[in-house]
Each structure stands twice: as C-alpha cells, then as structure tokens.
Write an enzyme that holds these catalytic residues in place. Structure first.
Site, PDB file in Angstrom:
ATOM      1  N   GLU A   1       0.666  -1.049   0.003  1.00 57.82           N
ATOM      2  CA  GLU A   1      -0.031   0.070  -0.098  1.00 57.82           C
ATOM      3  C   GLU A   1       0.895   1.117  -0.133  1.00 57.82           C
ATOM      4  OE1 GLU A   1      -2.698  -0.329  -0.664  1.00 57.82           O
ATOM      5  OE2 GLU A   1      -3.245  -2.462  -0.196  1.00 57.82           O
TER       6      GLU A   1
HETATM    7  C1  LIG Z   1       2.369  -9.699  -0.123  1.00 56.90           C
HETATM    8  C2  LIG Z   1       2.254  -8.631  -1.010  1.00 56.90           C
HETATM    9  C3  LIG Z   1       1.002  -8.506  -1.282  1.00 56.90           C
HETATM   10  C4  LIG Z   1       0.813  -7.193  -2.339  1.00 56.90           C
HETATM   11  N1  LIG Z   1      -0.494  -6.895  -2.574  1.00 56.90           N
HETATM   12  C5  LIG Z   1      -0.680  -5.997  -3.753  1.00 56.90           C
HETATM   13  C6  LIG Z   1      -1.834  -5.557  -4.285  1.00 56.90           C
HETATM   14  O1  LIG Z   1      -2.837  -6.340  -3.863  1.00 56.90           O
HETATM   15  N2  LIG Z   1      -2.075  -4.709  -5.308  1.00 56.90           N
HETATM   16  C7  LIG Z   1      -1.023  -4.251  -5.788  1.00 56.90           C
HETATM   17  O2  LIG Z   1      -1.273  -3.609  -6.656  1.00 56.90           O
HETATM   18  N3  LIG Z   1       0.229  -4.232  -5.334  1.00 56.90           N
HETATM   19  C8  LIG Z   1       0.346  -5.197  -4.194  1.00 56.90           C
HETATM   20  N4  LIG Z   1       1.803  -5.335  -3.822  1.00 56.90           N
HETATM   21  C9  LIG Z   1       2.849  -4.541  -4.354  1.00 56.90           C
HETATM   22  C10 LIG Z   1       3.062  -3.595  -3.274  1.00 56.90           C
HETATM   23  O3  LIG Z   1       2.143  -2.614  -3.325  1.00 56.90           O
HETATM   24  C11 LIG Z   1       4.614  -3.178  -3.770  1.00 56.90           C
HETATM   25  O4  LIG Z   1       5.471  -4.550  -3.399  1.00 56.90           O
HETATM   26  C12 LIG Z   1       5.259  -1.890  -2.994  1.00 56.90           C
HETATM   27  O5  LIG Z   1       4.252  -0.791  -3.530  1.00 56.90           O
HETATM   28  C13 LIG Z   1       6.685  -1.625  -3.330  1.00 56.90           C
HETATM   29  O6  LIG Z   1       6.870  -1.879  -4.731  1.00 56.90           O
HETATM   30  P1  LIG Z   1       8.402  -2.575  -4.958  1.00 56.90           P
HETATM   31  O7  LIG Z   1       8.072  -4.138  -4.525  1.00 56.90           O
HETATM   32  O8  LIG Z   1       8.420  -2.559  -6.527  1.00 56.90           O
HETATM   33  O9  LIG Z   1       9.362  -1.877  -4.426  1.00 56.90           O
HETATM   34  P2  LIG Z   1      10.456  -0.627  -4.946  1.00 56.90           P
HETATM   35  O10 LIG Z   1       9.437   0.283  -5.442  1.00 56.90           O
HETATM   36  O11 LIG Z   1      11.342  -1.240  -5.961  1.00 56.90           O
HETATM   37  O12 LIG Z   1      10.966  -0.334  -3.588  1.00 56.90           O
HETATM   38  C14 LIG Z   1      11.885  -0.707  -3.072  1.00 56.90           C
HETATM   39  C15 LIG Z   1      12.803   0.172  -1.858  1.00 56.90           C
HETATM   40  O13 LIG Z   1      13.119   1.233  -2.446  1.00 56.90           O
HETATM   41  C16 LIG Z   1      12.579   2.301  -2.030  1.00 56.90           C
HETATM   42  N5  LIG Z   1      12.261   3.443  -2.885  1.00 56.90           N
HETATM   43  C17 LIG Z   1      11.704   3.189  -4.138  1.00 56.90           C
HETATM   44  N6  LIG Z   1      11.350   4.364  -4.657  1.00 56.90           N
HETATM   45  C18 LIG Z   1      12.015   5.472  -3.819  1.00 56.90           C
HETATM   46  C19 LIG Z   1      12.011   6.490  -4.189  1.00 56.90           C
HETATM   47  N7  LIG Z   1      11.443   7.569  -5.011  1.00 56.90           N
HETATM   48  N8  LIG Z   1      12.838   7.541  -3.129  1.00 56.90           N
HETATM   49  C20 LIG Z   1      13.136   6.605  -1.985  1.00 56.90           C
HETATM   50  N9  LIG Z   1      13.061   5.458  -1.855  1.00 56.90           N
HETATM   51  C21 LIG Z   1      12.187   4.631  -2.820  1.00 56.90           C
HETATM   52  C22 LIG Z   1      11.199   1.767  -1.335  1.00 56.90           C
HETATM   53  O14 LIG Z   1      10.705   2.690  -0.145  1.00 56.90           O
HETATM   54  C23 LIG Z   1      11.666   0.285  -0.925  1.00 56.90           C
HETATM   55  O15 LIG Z   1      12.320   0.633   0.315  1.00 56.90           O
HETATM   56  C24 LIG Z   1       1.781  -6.408  -2.870  1.00 56.90           C
HETATM   57  C25 LIG Z   1       3.195  -6.815  -2.368  1.00 56.90           C
HETATM   58  C26 LIG Z   1       3.545  -7.811  -1.689  1.00 56.90           C
HETATM   59  C27 LIG Z   1       4.702  -8.190  -1.114  1.00 56.90           C
END
Ligand SMILES: Cc1cc2nc3c(=O)[nH]c(=O)nc-3n(C[C@H](O)[C@H](O)[C@H](O)COP(=O)(O)OP(=O)(O)OC[C@H]3O[C@@H](n4cnc5c(N)ncnc54)[C@H](O)[C@@H]3O)c2cc1C
Length: 615
Positions: A436
């Site tokens: 989220e």
């Molecule tokens: C169990 C689970 C359930 C989920 N359910 C849903 C769902 O129902 N629907 C859905 O759409 N998604 C869902 N997600 C996806 C979830 O919302 C994303 O994993 C989350 O938004 C983070 O994206 P990412 O995994 O690509 O991490 P990234 O975006 O790659 O982030 C990795 C790290 O980098 C940091 N970071 C990224 N960008 C920046 C920035 N600009 N500045 C500083 N730091 C930054 C982040 O804070 C994080 O610490 C789910 C994920 C999981 C694991």
C-alpha cells in the site's frame, strides 16, 4: 484451542471514546447514541468471531497456504466456511453504505472491528477490507450503471475485489505502468500483466471485481496517463448469467508471511482482451484509486495494530508460564517477574495503545469529514484525516514489526521455531511497511504534500491540540506554562528552556516531553519549509525521520489523552495500567524523537556523507 486471540475490550472502549471526543465526531447527529447503544454488542460479537472462528484458522493458513490449481486458487482448509459465516453474520456489510444494502456503520466502530480481524488472522482480514475500500471508490467515482451492477453484490460480500496496480517494472513508481486499455464500444479491452495482487483469485466468492490501473492509447506519458478500470473475473449479464472474462491468476508467490492470502500474478487479456469499464475520468486513474488506497492505508494501520496486540497477548501468556531463574527463597520464577521482560512487555503495550488511539482518531476524523453538517467542518476534518493517514499506515506498521519482534524475544528459542504463532505474527507483520505504498512513500506524502505544501497549517493546528492535551494531564505539575513565540501557522511555540524541573509525578515528564517535542517540531518544520525550495533533496533525506518523529509525538499525545480519560471514567485497573503506559512512554519511547530530530535539523547530512558508490 489455547491462546486464541482475545480483543482487549477495556482498552478498545477507552480508545473509541477518546477518538470520538478528540475528532469532534461525538457531536455528529446520532453518533453518541450509536456509540453507547451499538458499539458494545458489536465489539463483543466481533471479539467472539475473531477468537472462535478466525484465530484458530490463522496457523492453519500459515502451514497450508493458498495454492493454484488448474481452475483457480484454492484457499486453506476452513477459509471458505469461515468466509461464509463472516458474510452471513453481516461483517462484510458492516461499514458498507446503506444505499447498497450495507449497514453504514461509522468508520470508528468498524475500525475497532478491523483491528480485531487483523489481530486474529491478517491473511483472511485483507479480503473483506479490499471490498470496503472498493465500495468507497465506486461510490465516489463509479457511474450509476456500474454501481447498479456491482455495489450490492460487494456490500453483501457475495463478490470480492482486488486492487491491480503493481507490475514488474512499476512498484513504487507507477509512472512506468504498461497495462493497456483499448476502446471497444461502450467498454474497453485490457491487456497486461500484474504482479503481487492480493486476493486476485480465490474460492471464497463466485466473482471477483478487479480495480485495474491501465494506460489508454495516446494517453500522456507518466502518472497523468493512467486510468482506472473495473474488470470483473466474470462479466454479469441480464438474468444473473456470469461469463468468464479474460483475466486469470497464473501463479502465486511463496511468501515469508500472510501465506493464506493469495498473492497472484495476474494475466490480463491473454486471449481477446479482458472487458473493462472506466471508473472516474479518463487519465484520472491514480486520483480515483487513491480513494481506495487511502482506505487500505488506514486498514494496514488497523491490521498492524491488531498484530501488535496479538503479539502482546502471546508474549504475556508465555511470560506468565515460562519458568526461568529463581527468587530469593530459591523458588523458580515465571519470566514475567524479571524486570527486563516487563520492560519489553511495557514497551509492547504502550506502543500498541498509542497506535490504537492514533488509528481510531483518524477513523473518527473521517466520520466528521463525511457527516459533519457544515462544509467547512467537513473539509477541515478531511485535511486532518489526510495528514494522519500516512502516519497511521507507516508508524503503526513499524510499531507492529517492533512489537512482534519483542514478542519473539520474550519467547526465547521457542519464538524462533516455525510453528510458534508469534513467529507467524512477526512474519505477517513484516508486509505492513511494504505494501500500500512503502513506508518511505508514506513519509514523502506526509512531508511533501501534507506539511510543506500548506506551510504546515494543518500540522500547526494539530500541534496546538497536542499541547492542550499535555497541559490537561491529571496531576502533572502545572507550573511550567511555556513562554511563547510565533512560528508556523501563527501558532504559539513553547520555549522549553524555561521549564521548571520535573516533579516526582510520573506524568510530569510526559507533559514536558510533549510540549518540548511540539516546540522542536514546529521549529524544524519552519526550517524545512524555508529550505526545501532551494534544496530539492531535502524532503527525500528527512521525510522518514519526520514521519517517525510525528508518529512518536502523536502516539504520546494519544497516551496523554488516554490517561486523562481513564482517570476519569475507567475502572481502577485500566486507569492504573494507562498511567503506567504513559509514564513509560515518556521515559523510554518519546525520547527516540530526538534522534530523528537530529536528521531533520541537518537534512542533507545522510545523502552528503555517503554516496551511492560508498555503500
Ligand atoms: C504480499 C504482497 C501483497 C501485495 N498486494 C498488492 C496488491 O494487492 N495490489 C498491488 O497492486 N500491489 C500489491 N503489492 C505490491 C506492493 O504494493 C509493492 O511491493 C510496493 O508498492 C513496493 O513496490 P516494489 O515492491 O516494486 O518496491 P520498490 O518500489 O522497488 O521499492 C524498493 C525500496 O526502494 C524504496 N524506494 C522506491 N522508490 C523510492 C524513491 N523514489 N525514493 C526513496 N526510496 C524509494 C522503497 O521505499 C523500498 O524501500 C503487494 C506486495 C506484496 C509483497
């Protein structure tokens, strides 16, 4: 079964009344009556359902996760039956709008119930929470036809929903989203691949209504080109006929936690395109999705709070039974008698109650934002709720991880083995800060959009309220009325250097610490507002610390309010326990804010001292 989840009803009641008062919701027509007449039976029944039905299924879901079969996802044993009972007992429809057949209960009471579902079984709880969020988005942005077709099925829990945002290349940064939607008569055809979709497919309901972000042909690049579509798993037609749509879960993630919640890879439009319908205006998809996401962010905070509470229960029970060490007479002692174990339990308890007060206050503020008779009142409450939401999501989910980790520590080696429930709670809690919008994304939203943009007007009002609550602490020395000077939002700033020394009253330190922290936060915010235009990296470097600081401060505010209220109206045991939590929080938890202040005050230090190459 031993050790089932049990809702802490006395502390829940305390926080409910406190939130109704602090937010101003108590003055809404009928609110007080509902709180006194309906809250009690609802809380007791919810507590029973959480303890008797959902809690025993929690370890089952961990040990027998949801899995994918050729015709769809199969949930763990007992989940289908539990969901049927959940729905029939009216728990899905509790907060759903009355015009769709729901019960339209206040956000505040449903918040307390949401906490219980999360504490008893987070995986299960996520499914109905999505439905309530989707109904909110449909109500605000959906066409009459979409509402007519879907809302009553969702409100009754007959159909469920899923939120489809994330793609392999588009996580925190949704601007790179690729799923596309092409016009097809009065509807659209969608093509793409979504990952990590919670409850994207399952066997609890006959139909699943997906809320999908996609890009239309010729849409502007980036976030401004994204639109929101409703894509049902089965398309309803006249006569109640349902036709399978071109959207499927092709696999599930194997995860460290929330294993019963199916986290799906969804393929959309592998054949002729999935039929979808536009929700809201073209290219305004992110704005529309935010209606649902804000609900889910509060939901994450509440579920996390439930997990913190569950950790406390498990750890306390264990500490009462586990014998280690001896007393002066040589008798073995339960570990709860050791000061350090009580330190951990009190840390867990005070953080949990602080988080409860904060999350419920946000919920009650939303009730004011939706139902106050005067538009200016509604708008002011919505601004306050907007400020609190990222704090509730991020701080409460961080609290849950910390509290669950302490719960493991209290269990010793027994907490580290796979089949200990505390181990599951710890693993489950770890998702809260990630999904989220990661907790950094919440912090960025808080500092950039909710504080700097309005020059801290809304924050300034909140700080004044915190100061008033501190001044009213029962029995705290009242001689240290702060000197004042003017800062952000024209508010009065406490000059903490002139305060008189703390007296022996254990609540005096909380009072002084809150006043001190408010003054320091005002001054730091004023600096951030002044410097951020010249220093583009300032928000990125300080946002996390700013949110943590505000979380700690608002948590202390909530314990100050709880102490005042409990002294006046709770039983002596609850009043004493609340004062203990407040005093402990002032001595051992609120001082953590100082470490965050150091970074906020020297905003650029973290990025200038370590370059990406140095790490
Ligand atoms: C169990 C689970 C359930 C989920 N359910 C849903 C769902 O129902 N629907 C859905 O759409 N998604 C869902 N997600 C996806 C979830 O919302 C994303 O994993 C989350 O938004 C983070 O994206 P990412 O995994 O690509 O991490 P990234 O975006 O790659 O982030 C990795 C790290 O980098 C940091 N970071 C990224 N960008 C920046 C920035 N600009 N500045 C500083 N730091 C930054 C982040 O804070 C994080 O610490 C789910 C994920 C999981 C694991």
């Amino acid at each position: 079964m031993a050790n089932r989840y049990q809702a802490p009803l006395a502390l829940v009641r305390l926080a409910l009344n406190q939130a109704a008062e602090t937010s101003g919701a108590r003055t809404l027509a009928g609110y007080d009556e509902t709180l006194s007449d309906l809250a009690e039976p609802i809380l007791e029944n919810a507590s029973r359902f959480a303890g008797d039905v959902l809690s025993p299924l929690n370890p089952v879901g961990d040990q027998t996760p949801s899995h994918c079969e050729s015709n769809g996802v199969v949930t763990p044993p007992g989940f289908v039956e539990a969901y049927r009972r959940f729905r029939e007992d009216g728990w899905v429809s509790l907060a759903a709008p009355e015009e769709y057949g729901g019960q339209g209960l206040s956000t505040l009471i449903s918040a307390a119930v949401t906490e219980m579902w999360g504490g008893a079984n987070l995986s299960f709880a996520m499914c109905p929470e999505l439905t309530v969020g989707a109904l909110g988005a449909l109500k605000v942005h959906g066409t009459a036809q979409l509402i007519d077709t879907y809302a009553s099925y969702l409100a009754s829990g007959e159909w469920a929903t899923a939120m489809c945002l994330t793609e392999p290349q588009a996580g925190s940064d949704l601007s790179t989203l690729r799923t596309r939607a092409e016009p097809d008569g009065d509807s659209w055809r969608l093509f793409g691949r979504k990952i990590y979709i919670s409850w994207g497919d399952h066997d609890l309901t006959e139909n699943i209504v997906h809320f999908v972000l996609a890009r239309t042909p010729d849409a502007p690049a980036g976030l401004k080109g994204i639109s929101l579509f409703l894509v049902p798993k089965k398309v309803p037609a006249a006569g109640g006929v349902l036709t399978k749509n071109d959207i499927d879960a092709v696999s599930l993630e194997h995860k460290m936690g929330i294993r019963a919640s199916p986290t799906c890879v969804m393929v959309i439009g592998e054949r002729d395109g999935a039929r979808g319908w536009l929700i809201g205006r073209l290219h305004d998809g992110l704005g529309c999705m935010f209606t649902m996401m804000n609900h889910m962010r509060l939901g994450v905070g509440l579920h996390s709070l439930g997990l913190a509470e569950r950790s406390l229960q498990l750890a306390r029970d264990h500490a009462r039974e586990r014998l280690q060490g001896r007393d002066a007479a040589g008798a073995q002692r339960p570990i709860i008698e050791h000061a350090d174990v009580r330190r951990m339990l009190l840390t867990m308890k005070s953080l949990t109650q602080a988080a409860r007060g904060l999350a419920y206050t946000a919920a009650a503020t939303l009730d004011v934002a939706h139902s106050a008779p005067v538009e200016t009142q509604r708008a002011a409450a919505m601004r306050r709720a907007d400020l609190l939401t990222p704090i509730v999501k991020a701080w409460c989910s961080d609290v849950a991880v910390e509290v669950a980790s302490l719960g493991v520590q209290i269990h010793g080696g027994m907490g580290f083995v796979d089949d200990a429930e505390i181990s599951q709670v710890y693993r489950d809690a770890r998702i809260g800060p990630i999904f989220e919008g990661t907790n950094y994304i919440q912090a960025q939203d808080l500092l950039g959009r909710k504080v700097i943009r309005d020059k801290a007007a809304v924050l300034g009002e909140l700080l004044v309220e915190i100061e008033k609550a501190a001044q009213k602490l029962p029995g705290a020395a009242n001689t240290d009325a702060p000197n004042t000077s003017t800062s952000i939002a024209g508010a009065a700033v406490a000059d903490t250097h002139t305060q008189s020394p703390a007296t022996a009253n254990p609540l005096t330190p909380l009072r002084s610490a809150l006043l001190d922290s408010c003054a320091r936060l005002r001054a730091a915010t004023t600096e951030l507002i002044a410097n951020s235009p010249q220093q583009p990296d300032l928000i990125g470097a300080t946002a996390y610390h700013f949110l943590q600081w505000l979380g700690l401060l608002t948590g202390g505010w909530q314990l100050a309010l709880a102490t005042s209220r409990a002294a006046a109206e709770s039983d002596p045991g609850t009043a004493r326990a609340t004062a203990d939590m407040a005093a402990f929080y002032a001595a051992h938890i609120l001082p953590r804010a100082l470490a965050h202040e150091v970074t906020v005050r020297n905003g650029t230090a973290p990025i200038t001292t370590a370059s990406a190459a140095d790490l």
